[in-house]
Design a protein around this motif. Sequence first.
Motif, PDB file in Angstrom:
ATOM      1  N   GLU A 167       0.831  -1.203   0.000  1.00 18.89           N
ATOM      2  CA  GLU A 167       0.000   0.000   0.000  1.00 18.89           C
ATOM      3  C   GLU A 167       0.877   1.271   0.000  1.00 18.89           C
ATOM      4  OE1 GLU A 167      -3.176   0.029  -0.297  1.00 18.89           O
ATOM      5  OE2 GLU A 167      -3.573  -2.128  -0.055  1.00 18.89           O
ATOM      6  N   THR A 169       2.290   4.790   1.145  1.00 25.01           N
ATOM      7  CA  THR A 169       2.571   5.443   2.441  1.00 25.01           C
ATOM      8  C   THR A 169       2.876   6.910   2.165  1.00 25.01           C
ATOM      9  OG1 THR A 169       4.948   4.971   2.318  1.00 25.01           O
ATOM     10  CG2 THR A 169       3.555   3.284   3.318  1.00 25.01           C
ATOM     11  N   GLU A 170       3.160   7.628   3.247  1.00 23.90           N
ATOM     12  CA  GLU A 170       3.483   9.032   3.070  1.00 23.90           C
ATOM     13  C   GLU A 170       4.775   9.215   2.278  1.00 23.90           C
ATOM     14  OE1 GLU A 170       3.649  10.903   6.862  1.00 23.90           O
ATOM     15  OE2 GLU A 170       1.502  10.682   7.254  1.00 23.90           O
TER      16      GLU A 170
END
Length: 245
Positions: A167, A169-170
Amino acid sequence: MTRLNQIIAVEKGVKNRSQQELTQAHHDLQKPQLLAGISRTYQPRDEEGERFPPESTRVQVRTDDVLKKTREILARLFDVTATKDLTNCHARADVKVDGKVLLKGAPATYLLFLEKQLVDLHTFVQKLPTLDPSESWVPDPAQGLWATEPVQTAKTKKVPRNHVKSEATEKHPAQVEVYYEDIVVGYWKTVKFSGALPAIRVNDMLERVEKLQQAVKFAREEANAVEVEELKAGDALLGYLFGQA
């Protein structure tokens, strides 16, 4: 008692010998030196004259002798061939297969023709195309063909799919892997057709051809066993042609 098959057996030899001897006779008659001869003696004008021994060349070929031999050679050939052809006029036999008469009173010459034709027919039947034994075939009367039972197979299409490995992320975007999935989109229904023949039918025809070949051969041998009707043609024809030669 002479049989037709005996006359047939000697005919080829008589023809070959006749051809060889006639060819030789023709060549001999085309050589003038073989037909020419000479005899010379020398007589001096007086007793003290020089003397020479006599000279002579013998005639090696006499045309009358060649004609006589030619008449003898051809008379034998004419007689053998005339006897064979005359006897062939009534040399007949039935063609029977499994006790059934297929052809009644067939002439020997026709039986010989049939024998040769059946050799070709055997080859023709032997090479007939047969249905693929790996398939199951049924008649298709509407088309006059053989057909297989319908076989259904799926039609697929490759559709791309996404698989998210990680996924987002920042700090990192999402990691996505594209893969393809086979999706059924329809169905094929396949029927195979063939204009070939079942192997059992071809084998049956082969067996019939072979039986017929044997029957024709037996009939020809029976027809050729007939007693010959002798015909002396040579003396009449060659006597007229060569006269007293």
